[in-house]
Design a protein around this motif. Structure first.
Motif, mmCIF file in Angstrom:
data_model
loop_
_atom_site.group_PDB
_atom_site.id
_atom_site.type_symbol
_atom_site.label_atom_id
_atom_site.label_comp_id
_atom_site.label_asym_id
_atom_site.label_seq_id
_atom_site.Cartn_x
_atom_site.Cartn_y
_atom_site.Cartn_z
ATOM 1 N N LEU A 190 0.873 -1.171 0.000
ATOM 2 C CA LEU A 190 0.000 0.000 0.000
ATOM 3 C C LEU A 190 0.909 1.219 0.000
ATOM 4 N N VAL A 191 0.918 1.993 -1.084
ATOM 5 C CA VAL A 191 1.854 3.112 -1.197
ATOM 6 C C VAL A 191 1.106 4.395 -1.516
ATOM 7 N N ASP A 192 1.437 5.456 -0.772
ATOM 8 C CA ASP A 192 0.856 6.766 -1.037
ATOM 9 C C ASP A 192 1.527 7.345 -2.288
ATOM 10 N N TYR A 193 0.741 8.036 -3.110
ATOM 11 C CA TYR A 193 1.325 8.589 -4.333
ATOM 12 C C TYR A 193 2.260 9.754 -4.017
ATOM 13 N N HIS A 194 1.823 10.677 -3.153
ATOM 14 C CA HIS A 194 2.637 11.837 -2.777
ATOM 15 C C HIS A 194 3.439 11.479 -1.524
ATOM 16 N N LEU A 195 4.748 11.351 -1.696
ATOM 17 C CA LEU A 195 5.601 10.933 -0.577
ATOM 18 C C LEU A 195 6.435 12.080 -0.023
ATOM 19 N N GLY A 196 6.069 13.291 -0.339
ATOM 20 C CA GLY A 196 6.763 14.440 0.226
ATOM 21 C C GLY A 196 7.716 15.087 -0.761
ATOM 22 N N GLU A 197 8.112 16.320 -0.431
ATOM 23 C CA GLU A 197 8.988 17.110 -1.282
ATOM 24 C C GLU A 197 10.348 16.429 -1.449
ATOM 25 N N GLY A 198 10.816 16.346 -2.679
ATOM 26 C CA GLY A 198 12.119 15.771 -2.954
ATOM 27 C C GLY A 198 12.162 14.257 -2.964
ATOM 28 N N GLN A 199 10.997 13.615 -2.764
ATOM 29 C CA GLN A 199 10.946 12.155 -2.748
ATOM 30 C C GLN A 199 10.336 11.643 -4.060
ATOM 31 N N PRO A 200 10.710 10.430 -4.492
ATOM 32 C CA PRO A 200 10.039 9.852 -5.666
ATOM 33 C C PRO A 200 8.576 9.597 -5.349
ATOM 34 N N ASP A 201 7.733 9.604 -6.389
ATOM 35 C CA ASP A 201 6.318 9.341 -6.128
ATOM 36 C C ASP A 201 6.079 7.846 -5.964
ATOM 37 N N GLY A 202 4.862 7.496 -5.552
ATOM 38 C CA GLY A 202 4.545 6.110 -5.265
ATOM 39 C C GLY A 202 4.683 5.194 -6.458
ATOM 40 N N LEU A 203 4.384 5.697 -7.665
ATOM 41 C CA LEU A 203 4.509 4.870 -8.863
ATOM 42 C C LEU A 203 5.966 4.487 -9.129
ATOM 43 N N GLU A 204 6.865 5.438 -8.925
ATOM 44 C CA GLU A 204 8.282 5.157 -9.143
ATOM 45 C C GLU A 204 8.797 4.130 -8.143
ATOM 46 N N VAL A 205 8.403 4.282 -6.873
ATOM 47 C CA VAL A 205 8.835 3.329 -5.855
ATOM 48 C C VAL A 205 8.279 1.937 -6.163
ATOM 49 N N ALA A 206 6.991 1.861 -6.526
ATOM 50 C CA ALA A 206 6.377 0.567 -6.840
ATOM 51 C C ALA A 206 7.069 -0.092 -8.025
ATOM 52 N N SER A 207 7.461 0.716 -9.022
ATOM 53 C CA SER A 207 8.134 0.166 -10.195
ATOM 54 C C SER A 207 9.466 -0.473 -9.814
ATOM 55 N N ARG A 208 10.218 0.169 -8.920
ATOM 56 C CA ARG A 208 11.506 -0.388 -8.501
ATOM 57 C C ARG A 208 11.308 -1.681 -7.707
ATOM 58 N N LEU A 209 10.270 -1.696 -6.858
ATOM 59 C CA LEU A 209 9.998 -2.910 -6.085
ATOM 60 C C LEU A 209 9.529 -4.044 -6.986
ATOM 61 N N ARG A 210 8.774 -3.701 -8.024
ATOM 62 C CA ARG A 210 8.289 -4.722 -8.961
ATOM 63 C C ARG A 210 9.439 -5.358 -9.752
ATOM 64 N N GLU A 211 10.516 -4.610 -9.970
ATOM 65 C CA GLU A 211 11.653 -5.181 -10.684
ATOM 66 C C GLU A 211 12.234 -6.368 -9.916
ATOM 67 N N ALA A 212 12.247 -6.246 -8.573
ATOM 68 C CA ALA A 212 12.777 -7.341 -7.756
ATOM 69 C C ALA A 212 11.730 -8.410 -7.503
ATOM 70 N N SER A 213 10.459 -8.012 -7.424
ATOM 71 C CA SER A 213 9.372 -8.963 -7.136
ATOM 72 C C SER A 213 8.227 -8.691 -8.096
ATOM 73 N N PRO A 214 8.280 -9.219 -9.322
ATOM 74 C CA PRO A 214 7.257 -8.910 -10.337
ATOM 75 C C PRO A 214 5.846 -9.301 -9.932
ATOM 76 N N TRP A 215 5.710 -10.242 -9.022
ATOM 77 C CA TRP A 215 4.393 -10.714 -8.618
ATOM 78 C C TRP A 215 3.752 -9.833 -7.545
ATOM 79 N N LEU A 216 4.483 -8.851 -7.016
ATOM 80 C CA LEU A 216 4.021 -8.066 -5.865
ATOM 81 C C LEU A 216 2.761 -7.266 -6.214
ATOM 82 N N PRO A 217 1.627 -7.502 -5.540
ATOM 83 C CA PRO A 217 0.432 -6.671 -5.761
ATOM 84 C C PRO A 217 0.649 -5.266 -5.185
#
Length: 468
Positions: A390-417
């Motif tokens: 469960l990831v918030d889209y807006h993660l604060g000033e200067g931080q990557p957004d939730g989509l970018e973080v989810a994409s990096r996590l999916r690279e390691a675990s493609p099955w991750l919902p």
């Protein structure tokens, strides 16, 4: 020296007076000049008369010329006045548009700031409802939950009407099973109807429709909310009918009904019929106005059949999907057993209160929760089978957004919902989330919706029950 007049006879050209031929005496010169001026005036009059008499019968060319000159001057003056007025109107229009855009941005910003603590408050209240409390405390918690829902509805109405006025609300059209929305709404409003002592009947469907899920949910929620608000006793119906032009979604009630003269008026802004039972009408009279605007934007026909003293039936007709490009499974509203027990849920949100509320709520469902406030912390975690993010889209000033973080996590675990949570209703963002293969929940989170989504992602898939 004698002076001889040079006055021409009629029909001869005008011979001007020779100044050198005038006598030196001032008195005589003045008398001769006055006589000459009088002669010239008579000649001009004769010429004008001749021009007018030689024109179109019944016409007056010289008078028409003078009139045309006058009209031209009036046109010029009025054109200048009109241009000045148009310039003022353009400036006023630009100022009004700027003010409207500023209002929309302000409301969007304020609503986001308000939704953050409201989201946390709803999470805490829902977590309390899961606890074994004394009857009196449970009533207090239920009242808190209802009040928070009222605040959410009021904020949502103000933001919706503002975005509709500004023309910034854009639909995100996509196909989805109608039951994905209706089953969740049925379970949510069944509980609300039971709290009012009303029976709730629901007829589900397996039809696949194509529209904006969030905007359609707004329409049906308004129908259901009004039905429960204005029905003192009896029953509420949520059902569907397959029509040639699309799926007709209906909400009926056994309330007071609406007089024929009021059936058009109730779709106008700030118009309400008599207060709901118990004097608990807390609406702004914007609900059905928003429904009317949204349905018009989507091109979905509305229907209303009402008999005073017997009840009302509201409906909206939604087109069927042309192709089944479905990205999510069906959410069953009545999962058996505790399917979330010991399931791992990662929560990434930079708001500490929301993280704490998520931990309390998800923990009450039996989940094992890992809640962090930054992307480096979540990226150090190792995904296991049965994990959902469960990831918030807006993660604060200067931080990557939730989509970018989810994409990096999916690279390691493609099955991750992945479930992206946001207060941003922008259709482009929702489309990006869907295209990435993620799910989307809008703030403030509805606990029932969250639980059903987690059940569908982590729990066993139940068999489908018969549907129309």
């Amino acid at each position: 020296m004698a002076y001889t007049s040079t006055r021409p006879s009629p029909g001869w050209p005008l011979a001007p007076l020779d100044p050198a031929a005038l006598p030196e005496s001032p008195e005589v010169r003045a008398l001769l000049l006055a006589e000459e001026n009088d002669r010239l005036r008579r000649i001009c009059g004769a010429l004008i008369e001749r021009v007018e008499s030689s024109g179109v019968p019944g016409g007056a060319p010289y008078a028409a010329f003078e009139h045309s000159v006058l009209l031209a001057e009036q046109v010029r003056e009025r054109t200048e006045t009109l241009q000045r007025t148009l310039g003022e109107l353009h400036r006023a229009k630009a100022e009004a548009e700027a003010a409207n855009l500023s209002k929309t941005k302000f409301l969007a910003a304020v609503s986001h700031d308000l939704l953050q603590p409201l989201n946390a408050a709803r999470l805490f209240a829902s977590a309390l409802e899961e606890e074994p409390l004394p009857a009196g405390s449970r009533r207090l918690v239920a009242n808190i939950g209802r009040s928070l829902k009222d605040v959410e509805a009021l904020i949502g109405s103000l933001v919706d009407i503002s975005r509709l006025d500004a023309g910034v609300l854009r639909p995100d059209i996509a196909p989805f099973p109608a039951e994905e929305l209706l089953d969740v709404l049925a379970e949510e409003y069944r509980q609300m109807a039971a709290a009012r002592g009303l029976a709730f009947h629901f007829v589900t469907t397996r039809a696949v429709v194509e529209t904006d899920l969030a905007l359609l949910a707004r329409v049906v929620r308004n129908f259901l909310g009004n039905a429960i608000r204005y029905t003192a006793h009896g029953r509420i119906l949520l059902g569907c009918r397959r029509r040639r032009g699309g799926l007709e979604i209906l909400v009926g009630d056994t309330g007071p009904g609406i007089a024929p003269g009021q059936q058009r008026e109730i779709f106008e802004e700030f118009r309400r019929i008599e207060a709901g039972h118990g004097g608990e009408d807390r609406g702004l009279g914007l609900g059905l106005a928003i429904v009317d605007r949204i349905s018009g934007m989507l091109g979905h026909p509305l229907g209303l059949v009402s008999v005073p003293g017997r009840g009302s039936l509201f409906s909206v007709t939604v087109p069927y999907a042309t192709e089944a490009r479905l990205s999510s499974g069906r959410l069953d509203p009545t999962p058996s057993g505790p399917p979330l027990s010991d399931q791992i849920v990662w929560v990434l949100d930079n708001d500490a209160a929301i993280r704490e509320g998520m931990v309390a709520l998800l923990g009450s469902w039996g989940c094992r929760v890992v809640a962090v406030g930054s992307s480096p912390e979540i990226e150090r975690c190792i995904a296991e089978p049965g994990t959902v993010l469960l990831v918030d889209y807006h993660l604060g000033e200067g931080q990557p957004d939730g989509l970018e973080v989810a994409s990096r996590l999916r690279e390691a675990s493609p099955w991750l919902p992945v479930v992206v949570i946001t207060a941003n209703h922008d259709s482009a963002l929702k489309s990006r989330i869907r295209q990435a293969g993620y799910h989307c929940l809008l703030k403030p989170i509805k606990p029932l919706r969250l639980r059903l989504l987690l059940t569908s992602l982590l729990g066993p898939q139940p068999e489908r029950r018969p549907a129309r």
